[in-house]
Design a protein around this motif. Structure first.
Motif, PDB file in Angstrom:
ATOM      1  N   TRP A   5      11.294   0.894 -41.109  1.00  0.00           N
ATOM      2  CA  TRP A   5      10.380   0.059 -40.332  1.00  0.00           C
ATOM      3  C   TRP A   5       9.258  -0.296 -41.292  1.00  0.00           C
ATOM      4  O   TRP A   5       8.569   0.581 -41.818  1.00  0.00           O
ATOM      5  CB  TRP A   5       9.889   0.892 -39.176  1.00  0.00           C
ATOM      6  CG  TRP A   5       8.750   0.439 -38.349  1.00  0.00           C
ATOM      7  CD1 TRP A   5       7.507   0.040 -38.758  1.00  0.00           C
ATOM      8  CD2 TRP A   5       8.717   0.416 -36.928  1.00  0.00           C
ATOM      9  NE1 TRP A   5       6.718  -0.230 -37.683  1.00  0.00           N
ATOM     10  CE2 TRP A   5       7.440  -0.007 -36.549  1.00  0.00           C
ATOM     11  CE3 TRP A   5       9.652   0.728 -35.945  1.00  0.00           C
ATOM     12  CZ2 TRP A   5       7.072  -0.135 -35.220  1.00  0.00           C
ATOM     13  CZ3 TRP A   5       9.278   0.606 -34.625  1.00  0.00           C
ATOM     14  CH2 TRP A   5       8.013   0.175 -34.268  1.00  0.00           C
ATOM     15  N   SER A  65       5.887  -2.610 -41.606  1.00  0.00           N
ATOM     16  CA  SER A  65       4.937  -3.506 -40.955  1.00  0.00           C
ATOM     17  C   SER A  65       3.795  -3.801 -41.914  1.00  0.00           C
ATOM     18  O   SER A  65       3.268  -2.902 -42.567  1.00  0.00           O
ATOM     19  CB  SER A  65       4.425  -2.945 -39.629  1.00  0.00           C
ATOM     20  OG  SER A  65       3.812  -1.703 -39.804  1.00  0.00           O
ATOM     21  N   ASP A 122       3.463  -8.513 -39.463  1.00  0.00           N
ATOM     22  CA  ASP A 122       4.851  -8.848 -39.784  1.00  0.00           C
ATOM     23  C   ASP A 122       5.589  -7.521 -39.743  1.00  0.00           C
ATOM     24  O   ASP A 122       5.327  -6.635 -40.553  1.00  0.00           O
ATOM     25  CB  ASP A 122       4.906  -9.480 -41.178  1.00  0.00           C
ATOM     26  CG  ASP A 122       6.321  -9.751 -41.670  1.00  0.00           C
ATOM     27  OD1 ASP A 122       7.293  -9.266 -41.062  1.00  0.00           O
ATOM     28  OD2 ASP A 122       6.445 -10.432 -42.684  1.00  0.00           O
ATOM     29  N   ARG A 178       9.305  -5.530 -39.662  1.00  0.00           N
ATOM     30  CA  ARG A 178      10.735  -5.666 -39.950  1.00  0.00           C
ATOM     31  C   ARG A 178      11.403  -4.298 -39.893  1.00  0.00           C
ATOM     32  O   ARG A 178      10.796  -3.298 -40.285  1.00  0.00           O
ATOM     33  CB  ARG A 178      10.968  -6.231 -41.357  1.00  0.00           C
ATOM     34  CG  ARG A 178      10.349  -7.589 -41.551  1.00  0.00           C
ATOM     35  CD  ARG A 178      10.140  -7.897 -43.013  1.00  0.00           C
ATOM     36  NE  ARG A 178       9.382  -9.120 -43.141  1.00  0.00           N
ATOM     37  CZ  ARG A 178       9.814 -10.197 -43.776  1.00  0.00           C
ATOM     38  NH1 ARG A 178      10.983 -10.181 -44.352  1.00  0.00           N
ATOM     39  NH2 ARG A 178       9.053 -11.258 -43.845  1.00  0.00           N
ATOM     40  N   VAL A 191      14.720  -2.651 -41.525  1.00  0.00           N
ATOM     41  CA  VAL A 191      15.669  -2.944 -42.594  1.00  0.00           C
ATOM     42  C   VAL A 191      16.593  -1.745 -42.788  1.00  0.00           C
ATOM     43  O   VAL A 191      16.111  -0.618 -42.929  1.00  0.00           O
ATOM     44  CB  VAL A 191      14.918  -3.236 -43.913  1.00  0.00           C
ATOM     45  CG1 VAL A 191      15.870  -3.545 -45.042  1.00  0.00           C
ATOM     46  CG2 VAL A 191      13.916  -4.384 -43.715  1.00  0.00           C
TER      47      VAL A 191
END
Length: 95
Positions: free
Chosen positions: A5, A7, A88, A90, A92
């Motif tokens: 995670w 951010s 933002d 994500r 991954v």
């Protein structure tokens, strides 16, 4: 396979809301199996990098990270954050 995670805080608009979020989000994400690997401002940036707060959390899988995000405890943290930051975020999969 592990998942990460990531951010990045593009903009913080309300420090008090961010603090309220952090007080709830940390325990919620750890309780959902997340392990904080890094958080804070970068020591060095390159190329198009920005010197903004970044958080890296490891989960056992993408599914575990998504479940943590969608779970009620983290949703409570997001409600506390409200419009206090632009981020933002994500998830991954590990290599």
């Amino acid at each position: 396979m592990a998942a990460y995670w990531i951010s990045t805080y593009v903009e913080v608009t309300d420090e008090e809301k961010l603090a309220a979020y952090a007080a709830l989000a940390g325990p919620a994400l750890e309780g959902a199996g997340g392990t904080f690997l890094a958080r804070g401002l970068p020591e060095q940036v390159y190329e198009a990098g920005r010197s903004t707060r970044t958080v890296l959390i490891e989960f056992a899988s993408v599914g575990a990270a998504v479940a943590a995000h969608d779970g009620s405890a983290y949703q409570e943290a997001l409600a506390a954050l409200g419009d206090g930051a632009v981020r933002d975020l994500r998830i991954v999969p590990g290599a």
